[in-house]
Design a protein around this motif. Sequence first.
Motif, PDB file in Angstrom:
ATOM      1  N   ILE A 136      63.510 -14.525 131.692  1.00  0.00           N
ATOM      2  CA  ILE A 136      63.602 -13.548 132.781  1.00  0.00           C
ATOM      3  C   ILE A 136      62.603 -12.413 132.565  1.00  0.00           C
ATOM      4  O   ILE A 136      61.943 -11.961 133.498  1.00  0.00           O
ATOM      5  N   VAL A 137      62.446 -12.014 131.307  1.00  0.00           N
ATOM      6  CA  VAL A 137      61.414 -11.019 130.990  1.00  0.00           C
ATOM      7  C   VAL A 137      60.051 -11.559 131.406  1.00  0.00           C
ATOM      8  O   VAL A 137      59.264 -10.882 132.067  1.00  0.00           O
ATOM      9  N   GLY A 138      59.788 -12.810 131.045  1.00  0.00           N
ATOM     10  CA  GLY A 138      58.501 -13.433 131.361  1.00  0.00           C
ATOM     11  C   GLY A 138      58.222 -13.471 132.852  1.00  0.00           C
ATOM     12  O   GLY A 138      57.082 -13.370 133.289  1.00  0.00           O
ATOM     13  N   ILE A 139      59.293 -13.633 133.630  1.00  0.00           N
ATOM     14  CA  ILE A 139      59.087 -13.713 135.073  1.00  0.00           C
ATOM     15  C   ILE A 139      58.963 -12.319 135.692  1.00  0.00           C
ATOM     16  O   ILE A 139      58.150 -12.082 136.574  1.00  0.00           O
ATOM     17  N   SER A 140      59.773 -11.380 135.182  1.00  0.00           N
ATOM     18  CA  SER A 140      59.844 -10.111 135.907  1.00  0.00           C
ATOM     19  C   SER A 140      58.886  -9.038 135.418  1.00  0.00           C
ATOM     20  O   SER A 140      58.524  -8.149 136.182  1.00  0.00           O
ATOM     21  N   VAL A 141      58.469  -9.103 134.156  1.00  0.00           N
ATOM     22  CA  VAL A 141      57.532  -8.069 133.705  1.00  0.00           C
ATOM     23  C   VAL A 141      56.122  -8.454 134.128  1.00  0.00           C
ATOM     24  O   VAL A 141      55.656  -9.541 133.847  1.00  0.00           O
ATOM     25  N   PRO A 142      55.430  -7.580 134.833  1.00  0.00           N
ATOM     26  CA  PRO A 142      54.102  -7.944 135.344  1.00  0.00           C
ATOM     27  C   PRO A 142      53.062  -8.074 134.234  1.00  0.00           C
ATOM     28  O   PRO A 142      53.194  -7.497 133.157  1.00  0.00           O
ATOM     29  N   LEU A 143      52.038  -8.869 134.540  1.00  0.00           N
ATOM     30  CA  LEU A 143      50.981  -9.136 133.562  1.00  0.00           C
ATOM     31  C   LEU A 143      50.305  -7.850 133.101  1.00  0.00           C
ATOM     32  O   LEU A 143      49.901  -7.735 131.947  1.00  0.00           O
ATOM     33  N   PHE A 144      50.180  -6.865 134.008  1.00  0.00           N
ATOM     34  CA  PHE A 144      49.452  -5.656 133.609  1.00  0.00           C
ATOM     35  C   PHE A 144      50.274  -4.781 132.670  1.00  0.00           C
ATOM     36  O   PHE A 144      49.794  -3.777 132.171  1.00  0.00           O
ATOM     37  N   VAL A 145      51.528  -5.187 132.433  1.00  0.00           N
ATOM     38  CA  VAL A 145      52.306  -4.520 131.393  1.00  0.00           C
ATOM     39  C   VAL A 145      52.238  -5.349 130.103  1.00  0.00           C
ATOM     40  O   VAL A 145      51.946  -4.841 129.024  1.00  0.00           O
ATOM     41  N   ILE A 146      52.483  -6.652 130.251  1.00  0.00           N
ATOM     42  CA  ILE A 146      52.484  -7.522 129.069  1.00  0.00           C
ATOM     43  C   ILE A 146      51.138  -7.482 128.349  1.00  0.00           C
ATOM     44  O   ILE A 146      51.068  -7.344 127.129  1.00  0.00           O
ATOM     45  N   GLY A 147      50.070  -7.601 129.125  1.00  0.00           N
ATOM     46  CA  GLY A 147      48.736  -7.648 128.537  1.00  0.00           C
ATOM     47  C   GLY A 147      48.458  -6.443 127.644  1.00  0.00           C
ATOM     48  O   GLY A 147      48.199  -6.596 126.448  1.00  0.00           O
ATOM     49  N   PRO A 148      48.522  -5.230 128.198  1.00  0.00           N
ATOM     50  CA  PRO A 148      48.264  -4.041 127.376  1.00  0.00           C
ATOM     51  C   PRO A 148      49.223  -3.911 126.192  1.00  0.00           C
ATOM     52  O   PRO A 148      48.808  -3.472 125.117  1.00  0.00           O
ATOM     53  N   VAL A 149      50.494  -4.310 126.370  1.00  0.00           N
ATOM     54  CA  VAL A 149      51.432  -4.225 125.248  1.00  0.00           C
ATOM     55  C   VAL A 149      50.964  -5.132 124.107  1.00  0.00           C
ATOM     56  O   VAL A 149      50.933  -4.742 122.938  1.00  0.00           O
ATOM     57  N   LEU A 150      50.570  -6.367 124.456  1.00  0.00           N
ATOM     58  CA  LEU A 150      50.080  -7.284 123.428  1.00  0.00           C
ATOM     59  C   LEU A 150      48.814  -6.734 122.772  1.00  0.00           C
ATOM     60  O   LEU A 150      48.644  -6.811 121.550  1.00  0.00           O
ATOM     61  N   GLN A 151      47.921  -6.146 123.579  1.00  0.00           N
ATOM     62  CA  GLN A 151      46.702  -5.548 123.018  1.00  0.00           C
ATOM     63  C   GLN A 151      47.057  -4.442 122.040  1.00  0.00           C
ATOM     64  O   GLN A 151      46.496  -4.353 120.956  1.00  0.00           O
ATOM     65  N   TRP A 152      48.014  -3.644 122.433  1.00  0.00           N
ATOM     66  CA  TRP A 152      48.399  -2.496 121.610  1.00  0.00           C
ATOM     67  C   TRP A 152      48.944  -2.970 120.265  1.00  0.00           C
ATOM     68  O   TRP A 152      48.587  -2.458 119.205  1.00  0.00           O
ATOM     69  N   ILE A 153      49.812  -4.019 120.322  1.00  0.00           N
ATOM     70  CA  ILE A 153      50.410  -4.506 119.077  1.00  0.00           C
ATOM     71  C   ILE A 153      49.394  -5.249 118.215  1.00  0.00           C
ATOM     72  O   ILE A 153      49.152  -4.909 117.067  1.00  0.00           O
ATOM     73  N   PHE A 154      48.778  -6.288 118.779  1.00  0.00           N
ATOM     74  CA  PHE A 154      48.003  -7.207 117.943  1.00  0.00           C
ATOM     75  C   PHE A 154      46.560  -6.780 117.732  1.00  0.00           C
ATOM     76  O   PHE A 154      45.934  -7.182 116.764  1.00  0.00           O
ATOM     77  N   ALA A 155      46.035  -5.989 118.651  1.00  0.00           N
ATOM     78  CA  ALA A 155      44.652  -5.569 118.467  1.00  0.00           C
ATOM     79  C   ALA A 155      44.580  -4.170 117.876  1.00  0.00           C
ATOM     80  O   ALA A 155      43.981  -3.951 116.827  1.00  0.00           O
ATOM     81  N   MET A 156      45.282  -3.212 118.507  1.00  0.00           N
ATOM     82  CA  MET A 156      45.106  -1.839 118.065  1.00  0.00           C
ATOM     83  C   MET A 156      45.907  -1.526 116.812  1.00  0.00           C
ATOM     84  O   MET A 156      45.397  -0.902 115.885  1.00  0.00           O
ATOM     85  N   ASN A 157      47.172  -1.978 116.748  1.00  0.00           N
ATOM     86  CA  ASN A 157      47.970  -1.648 115.570  1.00  0.00           C
ATOM     87  C   ASN A 157      47.728  -2.587 114.398  1.00  0.00           C
ATOM     88  O   ASN A 157      47.427  -2.165 113.299  1.00  0.00           O
ATOM     89  N   LEU A 158      47.895  -3.864 114.637  1.00  0.00           N
ATOM     90  CA  LEU A 158      47.765  -4.814 113.532  1.00  0.00           C
ATOM     91  C   LEU A 158      46.308  -5.171 113.259  1.00  0.00           C
ATOM     92  O   LEU A 158      45.963  -5.583 112.159  1.00  0.00           O
ATOM     93  N   GLY A 159      45.489  -5.047 114.293  1.00  0.00           N
ATOM     94  CA  GLY A 159      44.072  -5.341 114.110  1.00  0.00           C
ATOM     95  C   GLY A 159      43.763  -6.800 113.861  1.00  0.00           C
ATOM     96  O   GLY A 159      42.724  -7.153 113.315  1.00  0.00           O
ATOM     97  N   TRP A 160      44.673  -7.678 114.234  1.00  0.00           N
ATOM     98  CA  TRP A 160      44.441  -9.103 113.987  1.00  0.00           C
ATOM     99  C   TRP A 160      43.479  -9.732 114.986  1.00  0.00           C
ATOM    100  O   TRP A 160      42.788 -10.675 114.687  1.00  0.00           O
ATOM    101  N   LEU A 161      43.511  -9.213 116.195  1.00  0.00           N
ATOM    102  CA  LEU A 161      42.766  -9.874 117.261  1.00  0.00           C
ATOM    103  C   LEU A 161      41.947  -8.851 118.027  1.00  0.00           C
ATOM    104  O   LEU A 161      42.273  -7.668 118.037  1.00  0.00           O
ATOM    105  N   PRO A 162      40.877  -9.294 118.674  1.00  0.00           N
ATOM    106  CA  PRO A 162      40.088  -8.374 119.489  1.00  0.00           C
ATOM    107  C   PRO A 162      40.856  -7.984 120.753  1.00  0.00           C
ATOM    108  O   PRO A 162      41.661  -8.764 121.254  1.00  0.00           O
ATOM    109  N   THR A 163      40.646  -6.753 121.235  1.00  0.00           N
ATOM    110  CA  THR A 163      41.326  -6.341 122.467  1.00  0.00           C
ATOM    111  C   THR A 163      40.804  -7.122 123.659  1.00  0.00           C
ATOM    112  O   THR A 163      41.561  -7.499 124.533  1.00  0.00           O
TER     113      THR A 163
END
Lengths: 309, 332
Positions: A136-163
């Motif tokens: 339900i989260v996957g369906i209802s949360v818009p991409l423009f929220v999920i995308g930046p959240v993932l960038q924030w976690i995996f790119a900016m904080n953990l630094g594992w992946l490019p933004t």
Amino acid sequence: MTKYIIRRLLGMIPTLLIIITISFFIIRIAPGGPFDSERSLPEQVLQNIEAKYHLDEPVIVQYGRYLFDVLRGDLGPSYRYQDHDVNFYIFTSLPNSIILGIIALTIAIVFGISAGMLSAVRQNTWVDYTTMSFAIVGISVPLFVIGPVLQWIFAMNLGWLPTSGWIDGDYGLKTLILPSITLSLGYFANIARLMRSSMLETLRSDYIRTAKAKGLKNSVILFKHTLKGALLPVVSYLGPAFAGIITGSVVVEQIFRVPGLGKFFVQSSFNRDYTLIMGVVIVYSVILIIMNFIVDIIYSFLDPRISYK
Amino acid sequence: MENNKDKVLEVKGLQTYFKTDSGVVKAVDGVSFDLYRGETLGIVGESGCGKSVTNLSIMKLIPSPPGKIVGGEVIFKGENIIALPEERLRSIRGNSISMIFQDPMTSLNPFLKISTQMVETIVLHQDMSKSEAKKKAIEMLTLVGIPAPEKRIDSYPHQFSGGMRQRVMIAMALSCNADVLIADEPTTALDVTIQAQILELIDELSKKLNTAVIMITHDLGVVAGMCDKVCVMYAGRIVEKALTEDLFGKPFHPYTSGLIQSVPRLDHATQEKLFSIEGQPPNLIDLPDCCPFHPRCHKAMDICRSKYPKLTEVEPGREVACWLYMDKGEDK
Ligand SMILES: Nc1ncnc2c1ncn2[C@@H]1O[C@H](COP(=O)(O)OP(=O)(O)OP(=O)(O)O)[C@@H](O)[C@H]1O
Ligand SMILES: [Mg+2]
């Protein structure tokens, strides 16, 4: 079967023709034109431009001219971008969208089907509730929220992946991970929910009761007797889903700077870029028609009751 | 026949309840009967009286939740099936006790070939290779009268008619020499002409293979034609138990006589209107502790409205749950 395939392929031609015709006229009925802008151009300049693109001719002549070009595989010049024609823009960006789309859809299919099966088998347990809440989260949360959240976690904080970026840049294939996950989430959720409900329905069917009454093991009942029937609705969903996902997503492309086809869907309509709009519509339609055709073929392999002659 | 050695199945005080939003449905509430080798037992009653649930409980195939077997035993070969672990149960299902269902159109898996479905059952329960099992399956199909079985076995269910599919179901159910065959309204979904053939087939094969049959039906004609004895069910309980000829000769329970009278009979040419039992079967939620049939019964007395009549032997081999006969029972 071969006959059927040939018939279906031939049947695509009139369908496409109708789509092209309708879109062609609808686009021209819509208010505004490609060269309207806030600052009005001098009359003479406008006339020159319109003559160059044959916009001064009667619409029906324009239509004939366009159809003739399309049949030769030429989608015409862009009215907005002067450097290249529509073919160039589409065929440089489409492969990128296809790569991203196929990866995202593969993730969605693998996890969606497994999650759906698991929740159906463990109906009304915490496994089911967790999976479905996630869906339900996957369906209802818009991409423009999920995308930046993932960038924030995996790119900016953990630094594992490019933004952001694309595979031709410094980060190579790593750039695919975040956008494909973002893109897959909604599809994953839909597939999981679809799979769960069709699985539950199949598990309630008479022939599964027969299978249980025969003393078969649960795993045999699940994989041999239930899976095929339960997959059918998912397969029909996948046809249009595939067409949608490989033609790109504007939002994901914007967030992760993916050079895909998606942005042309939006930009071309804002710009009233008639030929580019037509180009993306045609590409999308062709892919959609082909996908539905493939779905039908897969169906006939899954369901022995359907046979094409 | 009455000696214990021949008893293949004994159901004792079986209770199966369903938890629903509106309350607990007591679908089966204290059903008991014995089944002997080679005999055919009929279970009759109106729709919803618990016939199917009784028999699914015997195989422990009640969907749970919402269903649960809350009491009673099903003794098969000295073991209580209800208490067996899943693995042992699986070795009984489809092997020693097998089932055929009402709707042959939906009871076979439409996605798998007949051969696949038959062979998997045989391989599972018998010590056979796949090719031996296929031979056995073809043999069974021949036995149930499928023409050209070597060819037809590789077809899919949709390539068969309803009657033929039910034959396939029977062949599959009997392919492991079951001791008990449970047939849940096996002909309800079929054409009348096919019905008789299928019943005859079940009758003939069960005699030949010495299989005991539980024949669930709401058609008393079927009972008269092929059952040795009958249990009449009403609202989750057995209200009358008798040998078939006794039951038809002289039904005791008013419900039984109602059922018998409502069977259309060709020899009664003058009969103007078909008899039917008035009223509806009761709601199985919150059944009061009285005779559940009393609102529909012509002969209802005061006691019927206040107390449940226990199933009692009123004549040798005849049991009935009705206050009309209770005095006789209590005389002893
Ligand atoms: N899964 C279920 N959930 C809730 N109630 C159920 C369920 N299955 C059966 N019941 C209830 O149990 C009762 C007995 O059902 P059952 O299927 O045994 O009837 P039946 O005698 O076989 O009727 P029919 O002649 O229509 O097949 C019904 O009242 C039904 O509502
Ligand atoms: Mg039933």
